[in-house]
Design an enzyme around this catalytic site. Structure first.
Site, mmCIF file in Angstrom:
data_model
loop_
_atom_site.group_PDB
_atom_site.id
_atom_site.type_symbol
_atom_site.label_atom_id
_atom_site.label_comp_id
_atom_site.label_asym_id
_atom_site.label_seq_id
_atom_site.Cartn_x
_atom_site.Cartn_y
_atom_site.Cartn_z
ATOM 1 N N GLY A 1 8.181 8.082 2.578
ATOM 2 C CA GLY A 1 9.261 8.773 1.872
ATOM 3 C C GLY A 1 9.122 8.700 0.367
ATOM 4 N N ALA B 1 11.004 5.214 3.137
ATOM 5 C CA ALA B 1 12.391 5.038 3.555
ATOM 6 C C ALA B 1 12.580 3.564 3.901
ATOM 7 C CB ALA B 1 12.656 5.898 4.782
ATOM 8 N N GLU C 1 3.282 6.952 8.132
ATOM 9 C CA GLU C 1 4.340 6.945 9.149
ATOM 10 C C GLU C 1 3.787 6.791 10.568
ATOM 11 O OE1 GLU C 1 6.392 8.951 5.685
ATOM 12 O OE2 GLU C 1 4.359 8.713 6.456
ATOM 13 N N GLU D 1 6.871 11.466 -0.415
ATOM 14 C CA GLU D 1 7.610 12.717 -0.158
ATOM 15 C C GLU D 1 8.545 13.035 -1.325
ATOM 16 O OE1 GLU D 1 8.323 13.302 4.471
ATOM 17 O OE2 GLU D 1 8.728 11.226 3.849
HETATM 18 N N1 T1G Z 1 11.428 -0.562 4.479
HETATM 19 C C1 T1G Z 1 12.041 -1.771 4.459
HETATM 20 N N2 T1G Z 1 11.435 -2.942 4.057
HETATM 21 C C2 T1G Z 1 10.172 -2.835 3.656
HETATM 22 C C3 T1G Z 1 9.453 -1.597 3.665
HETATM 23 C C4 T1G Z 1 10.151 -0.423 4.086
HETATM 24 N N3 T1G Z 1 9.576 0.777 4.090
HETATM 25 N N4 T1G Z 1 8.197 -1.847 3.237
HETATM 26 C C5 T1G Z 1 8.135 -3.167 2.968
HETATM 27 N N5 T1G Z 1 9.310 -3.769 3.214
HETATM 28 C C6 T1G Z 1 9.657 -5.185 3.033
HETATM 29 C C7 T1G Z 1 8.853 -6.100 3.954
HETATM 30 O O1 T1G Z 1 9.475 -6.237 5.192
HETATM 31 C C8 T1G Z 1 8.868 -7.398 3.157
HETATM 32 O O2 T1G Z 1 10.133 -7.978 3.350
HETATM 33 C C9 T1G Z 1 8.811 -6.919 1.705
HETATM 34 O O3 T1G Z 1 9.262 -5.559 1.720
HETATM 35 C C10 T1G Z 1 7.431 -6.965 1.116
HETATM 36 O O4 T1G Z 1 6.575 -6.248 1.982
HETATM 37 C C11 T1G Z 1 11.224 9.531 5.860
HETATM 38 C C12 T1G Z 1 10.271 7.893 7.718
HETATM 39 C C13 T1G Z 1 4.014 -1.466 0.816
HETATM 40 C C14 T1G Z 1 1.789 -2.023 1.636
HETATM 41 O O5 T1G Z 1 5.209 2.441 6.245
HETATM 42 O O6 T1G Z 1 3.013 -1.069 4.311
HETATM 43 O O7 T1G Z 1 9.146 6.574 4.731
HETATM 44 O O8 T1G Z 1 9.343 -9.974 4.554
HETATM 45 O O9 T1G Z 1 5.304 -8.256 2.784
HETATM 46 O O10 T1G Z 1 1.987 -7.164 1.841
HETATM 47 O O11 T1G Z 1 9.017 10.041 5.986
HETATM 48 O O12 T1G Z 1 5.006 -3.409 2.774
HETATM 49 O O13 T1G Z 1 9.788 -10.090 2.103
HETATM 50 O O14 T1G Z 1 11.704 -9.789 3.717
HETATM 51 O O15 T1G Z 1 4.594 -5.918 3.421
HETATM 52 O O16 T1G Z 1 2.488 -6.406 -0.507
HETATM 53 C C15 T1G Z 1 6.741 4.507 5.351
HETATM 54 C C16 T1G Z 1 5.534 0.020 4.744
HETATM 55 C C17 T1G Z 1 8.093 4.152 5.832
HETATM 56 C C18 T1G Z 1 5.101 1.316 4.164
HETATM 57 C C19 T1G Z 1 3.280 -3.802 0.674
HETATM 58 N N6 T1G Z 1 6.236 3.427 4.550
HETATM 59 N N7 T1G Z 1 5.247 -1.104 3.880
HETATM 60 O O17 T1G Z 1 2.659 -4.801 1.413
HETATM 61 O O18 T1G Z 1 4.345 -6.715 1.066
HETATM 62 S S1 T1G Z 1 8.717 5.401 6.934
HETATM 63 C C20 T1G Z 1 5.528 2.449 5.078
HETATM 64 C C21 T1G Z 1 3.967 -1.555 3.761
HETATM 65 C C22 T1G Z 1 9.148 6.677 5.897
HETATM 66 C C23 T1G Z 1 9.853 9.025 5.680
HETATM 67 C C24 T1G Z 1 9.463 7.945 6.585
HETATM 68 C C25 T1G Z 1 3.777 -2.778 2.916
HETATM 69 C C26 T1G Z 1 3.229 -2.468 1.507
HETATM 70 P P1 T1G Z 1 10.242 -9.539 3.453
HETATM 71 P P2 T1G Z 1 5.151 -6.844 2.418
HETATM 72 P P3 T1G Z 1 2.785 -6.355 0.906
#
Ligand code: T1G
Length: 703
Positions: free
Chosen positions: A106, A67, A129, A109
């Site tokens: 998500g 998400a 998460e 999911e």
């Molecule tokens: N939402 C918004 N922005 C995101 C994002 C996300 N989920 N993931 C990454 N970004 C942005 C980040 O801020 C950065 O922005 C750019 O993308 C590149 O990311 C309903 C509730 C995938 C392993 O926890 O772990 O789904 O700084 O620098 O090092 O159940 O990003 O360039 O402006 O980190 O290659 C669950 C979170 C969400 C994964 C890549 N998902 N992301 O790492 O790049 S909760 C996560 C990561 C959810 C549902 C629930 C990492 C990555 P900017 P980056 P990277």
């Protein structure tokens, strides 16, 4: 003519297969416009008679990683991800997810709501998460147990670990791992599946109810034992998986939804989300507008002591070639021993295979010849913290380093601009401040002085990120020798603690209060670990400011030879490898005599007093560093404290804590805490500064 924004979702066709293609760089986060786009494309494909099967695919490096976390603090917008997943699952035509990169949260999911999953060989999948203090809130806690069984599902959700495509296929999470071209093989696969296969109808893994209930109960007990009875998100995850075993999916989804709401509004989740974005925002250096990082393939490190060899290991671990220079044979041998011992430990602990260890060491060149640094793209000096020693070495480095090389000093406190001057090419010289142990501690402060070139700064940032570090920029104006961000704040932290020590508290009480707050170790345990003589030597060099209160307790301990773990005695006594130590009674006696000598009548401090005083001192120092432009944004200070000093990540950081604490509470606590010593807190300026910074931060971060 302004370009119309590209829609993040497109519907494409290949024969009788429709492809719903997500294209929302950089990570295809499932924000509202993407969800709307997927729903619209799906409905169009479902309504089209020429379409027999539908693929959900993504352009770019990865399938959705979840998400859009930034939307969590906004009003919910429909369709929610949960609703979208139900729409996908209830589709009357087979839906196939084509997964590449990292399908997380998500994103996974959504893929699990699809009826079939095809993944690229290199794909990875996970539900991280928990790392954000929440739980999978779009059906993951109900569908994953149905696909892989409750125990493996709990493993994945309670660790946040990713699984490879190969493992995913083994455990039943994906149906096919593409040999070559994912999109092509997914289309081929789609033409072989005849009907939808709703995940909610998978019951195979839920049949052995009794066995699984016992497993879930055991897991709940383990979570409570390891994380405590108040571990909100982990225990909610266990509850949700239990619901998946006992309840129809509609009810299980409701249990999950309310559990998600409770977690996402928790202070802990807000802190973890803040930390997530803080470490990413910190990497946004202003120099990026002027220059790109130069590639660093070979790094030379001068000084193979604890810090130098730690940096060498970190670079080797990231596949870089390393030239480690020690100026004499003895130094070369002890550096080799130190690095060798690290690899032996890592192999013994199964973190590395013998082959990986051997491969890494083939990239290490150990020498006592400084002229062998000529091929290095980056040269880092990591010798003892002595100005003359470092300045002379930097001048020698400039002789042998290639003209395009960047030169870095690992100084913690010395005048960076003056050291840069010593190379004769200050524009190519910056600070690269690692924290011990450098191979493990995630924080690197990039010291930027007024004459540093954007190229040199960006190359330092690129190098730190290549090592997997969280890099934070610290702008130090010429003549600044206060210790960048981290050590400046640590000094304020220690000073606040020392004053309470002198006024009546004990080292173990202060350490206990800070551990209770969430730090792994308290300030006096850290002092004993790093050695009291280091800070003592620095205090002797640093002029004392007349209006700041000076506490001589630590000086007296060093003069007694109580240096901490290295001498077996410090604030604690260390015997038989016992690294926590027991309170040192002689120190308590010495402190009592010291108070009597200074006419100080000891007073009682509650643990809350101790925490508040220290936090306000940290926030005050942070506000000063913001005011002086050393730190670019409050969240940088949070990233430094979380990654470098063990500030509890679930609180987001001290500046976020200050933001979460209303000014009136700060004022009331200040008036209680230190009415007698405003210089210590400088109450008024702090509040004004915080208010200004909060406004600036708000302006900066208005998306
Ligand atoms: N939402 C918004 N922005 C995101 C994002 C996300 N989920 N993931 C990454 N970004 C942005 C980040 O801020 C950065 O922005 C750019 O993308 C590149 O990311 C309903 C509730 C995938 C392993 O926890 O772990 O789904 O700084 O620098 O090092 O159940 O990003 O360039 O402006 O980190 O290659 C669950 C979170 C969400 C994964 C890549 N998902 N992301 O790492 O790049 S909760 C996560 C990561 C959810 C549902 C629930 C990492 C990555 P900017 P980056 P990277």
């Amino acid at each position: 003519m302004k370009q119309a924004p590209k829609h993040p979702v497109r519907l494409e066709r290949q024969g009788n297969v429709a492809l719903v293609v997500i294209d929302n760089p950089p990570v295809n986060a499932l924000g509202v416009s993407v969800r709307l786009g997927i729903a619209a494309a799906l409905n169009a494909a479902l309504a089209d008679d020429k379409t027999d099967a539908i693929i959900i695919a993504a352009n770019g490096r990865t399938f959705p990683v979840g998400a859009d976390i930034r939307e969590f603090d906004m009003a919910p917008q429909e369709p929610s991800l949960g609703q979208l997943c139900s729409l996908v699952e209830s589709a009357r035509k087979p839906v196939i997810a084509a997964i590449q990169g990292t399908a997380l949260g998500g994103g996974l999911e959504l893929a699990m709501a699809a009826h079939y999953r095809v993944s690229a060989k290199t794909a990875r999948m996970g539900l991280p998460e928990l790392l954000l203090g929440i739980l999978p809130g779009a059906g993951g806690t109900q569908r994953l147990p149905r696909l892989i069984g409750p125990e493996l599902a709990l493993d994945m959700m309670l660790t946040g670990n990713q699984v490879s495509a190969e493992i995913a296929a083994e455990i039943g999470l994906v149906d096919l791992v593409a040999e070559d071209d994912l999109r092509v093989e997914a289309v081929t696969y789609a033409s072989t599946v005849k009907k939808p296969r709703p995940t909610s109808e998978h019951r195979a893994h839920l049949l052995d109810g009794a066995g699984y209930m016992a497993a879930v109960a055991a897991r709940r007990a383990r979570v409570k034992a390891e994380l405590g009875a108040n571990a909100l998100a982990p225990l909610k995850i266990v509850n949700c998986v239990e619901s998946a075993l006992l309840l129809p999916i509609e009810t299980g989804l409701q249990v999950e939804r309310s559990a998600f709401e409770e977690c996402v509004t928790s202070r802990e989740s807000k802190g973890l989300r803040h930390a997530f974005f803080a470490e990413r925002a910190a990497a946004k250096f202003p120099e990026a507008a002027e220059a790109k990082p130069a590639q660093v393939e070979r790094v030379a490190i001068i000084g193979g002591g604890l810090m130098g060899s730690g940096i060498a290991i970190a670079a080797l671990q990231s596949g870089l070639a390393v030239t480690l220079v020690e100026l004499d044979e003895h130094g070369v041998n002890s550096a080799l021993e130190r690095i060798g011992a690290h690899y032996e430990r890592s192999i013994a602990k199964g973190r590395l295979s013998e082959a990986q260890g051997a491969a890494a060491l083939t990239h290490l060149q150990l020498t006592n010849k400084l002229d062998l640094i000529g091929e290095a793209d980056l040269v880092i000096e990591a010798v003892a913290e002595n100005f003359e020693l470092k300045a002379n070495l930097l001048a020698d480095i400039a002789v042998f380093a290639k003209s395009e090389a960047v030169i870095a000093t690992n100084t913690s406190y010395l005048d960076l601009a003056a050291l840069a001057e010593a190379t004769g090419r200050p524009e190519d010289t910056i600070g690269l401040h690692f924290f011990a142990p450098a191979q493990a501690n995630k924080l690197v402060e990039v010291g930027v002085h007024d004459d540093a070139s954007a190229q040199a700064v960006m190359t330092a940032l690129g190098f730190a990120r290549a090592l997997g570090k969280t890099a934070v920029r610290a702008h130090v104006h010429n003549g600044f020798g206060e210790g960048y961000i981290g050590n400046s704040i640590l000094e304020a932290y220690r000073h606040a603690a020392d004053i309470m020590l002198e006024d009546g508290a004990t080292p173990s009480q202060i350490d206990g209060a800070m551990r209770e707050f969430g730090f792994r170790l308290g300030p006096y345990q850290i002092a004993d670990m790093s050695g009291l003589d280091i800070a003592y030597a620095r205090r002797q060099l640093k002029p004392r400011s007349p209006d700041a209160r000076y506490v001589e307790i630590a000086d007296k301990m060093v003069e007694q030879g109580w240096l901490g773990q290295k001498s077996g005695r410090g604030y604690y006594i260390y015997t038989g490898g016992h690294h926590m130590g027991v309170p040192n009674g002689d120190v308590l006696k010495m402190i009592a005599e010291h108070r009597a000598h200074k006419g100080i009548v000891p007073r009682k401090f509650s643990d809350r007093d101790i925490r508040d005083r220290i936090l306000l001192a940290i926030v005050n120092a942070g506000a000063r560093l913001l005011g002086e432009g050393v730190a670019a944004r409050p969240s940088d200070i949070d990233a430094v404290m979380v990654h470098g000093f063990g500030y509890p990540r679930s609180r987001g950081g001290p500046m976020m804590d200050a933001d979460a604490t209303t000014p009136s509470i700060i004022a009331s606590r200040l008036s209680v805490l230190a009415p007698e010593d405003p210089s210590l807190w400088g109450a008024a300026p702090v509040l004004t500064m915080l208010a200004n910074e909060r406004q600036k931060f708000a302006d900066l971060n208005t998306v």
